[in-house]
Design an enzyme around this catalytic site. Structure first.
Site, PDB file in Angstrom:
ATOM      1  N   ILE A  13       2.636  -5.232  -1.412  1.00 60.05           N
ATOM      2  CA  ILE A  13       3.502  -4.259  -1.938  1.00 60.05           C
ATOM      3  C   ILE A  13       4.549  -5.379  -2.872  1.00 60.05           C
ATOM      4  CG2 ILE A  13       5.269  -4.587  -0.086  1.00 60.05           C
ATOM      5  CD1 ILE A  13       5.588  -1.426  -0.738  1.00 60.05           C
ATOM      6  N   CYS A  14       5.116  -4.678  -3.992  1.00 63.26           N
ATOM      7  CA  CYS A  14       6.282  -5.269  -4.751  1.00 63.26           C
ATOM      8  C   CYS A  14       7.010  -4.281  -5.017  1.00 63.26           C
ATOM      9  CB  CYS A  14       5.711  -5.802  -6.013  1.00 63.26           C
ATOM     10  SG  CYS A  14       5.149  -4.925  -6.955  1.00 63.26           S
ATOM     11  N   GLN A  15       8.131  -4.297  -6.096  1.00 58.85           N
ATOM     12  CA  GLN A  15       9.103  -3.662  -6.270  1.00 58.85           C
ATOM     13  C   GLN A  15       8.578  -2.151  -6.998  1.00 58.85           C
ATOM     14  OE1 GLN A  15      12.401  -3.851  -5.415  1.00 58.85           O
ATOM     15  NE2 GLN A  15      12.705  -1.717  -6.113  1.00 58.85           N
ATOM     16  N   VAL A  53       8.098  -0.723  -3.347  1.00 56.51           N
ATOM     17  CA  VAL A  53       9.020  -0.416  -2.525  1.00 56.51           C
ATOM     18  C   VAL A  53      10.200   0.657  -3.342  1.00 56.51           C
ATOM     19  CG1 VAL A  53      11.481  -1.388  -1.732  1.00 56.51           C
ATOM     20  CG2 VAL A  53       9.192  -2.614  -1.553  1.00 56.51           C
TER      21      VAL A  53
END
Length: 119
Positions: free
Chosen positions: A86-88, A115
């Site tokens: 996951i990232c932003q 996120v």
């Protein structure tokens, strides 16, 4: 000259399409699907945002390995277990998925929307 403009346009379009196309061999899930996956202790959850972003907010259960360090730290992960990344927003985690595939991982999952889509 007009012919060169068409070629340039086609190359730019191809580049843009490739950036947003899912990577072959990478499963994509929503944040809703992620909520079910978080219970599975056999999976590895990696957040590839910067340390500062991670410290500001992260989903419990995720370990922080920033994207720029990932290729050097793949030895800290098990190739036998699925890796959920996951990232932003989903862009860096898509790049991270490619890094993991090139490093020999076969079970890689990207969280679409990152996120930002978590609620």
């Amino acid at each position: 000259m007009e012919y060169l403009n068409y070629i340039l346009f086609a190359l730019i379009l191809l580049f843009i399409v490739q950036r947003f196309m899912p990577t072959k061999g990478v499963k994509n899930i929503s944040t809703q699907e992620l909520k079910k996956e978080l219970k599975d202790k056999k999976k590895q959850f990696i957040d590839v945002r910067t340390q500062g972003e991670f410290n500001g907010y992260h989903i419990p259960g995720f370990k922080n390995i920033p994207l720029h360090q990932l290729s050097k730290k793949t030895d800290k992960l098990s190739k036998d277990k699925e890796v959920i990344v996951i990232c932003q927003s989903g862009m860096r985690s898509q790049k991270a998925s490619k890094v993991l595939l090139k490093s020999g991982f076969t079970k890689v999952t990207n969280v679409k929307g990152g996120v930002s889509a978590w609620n």
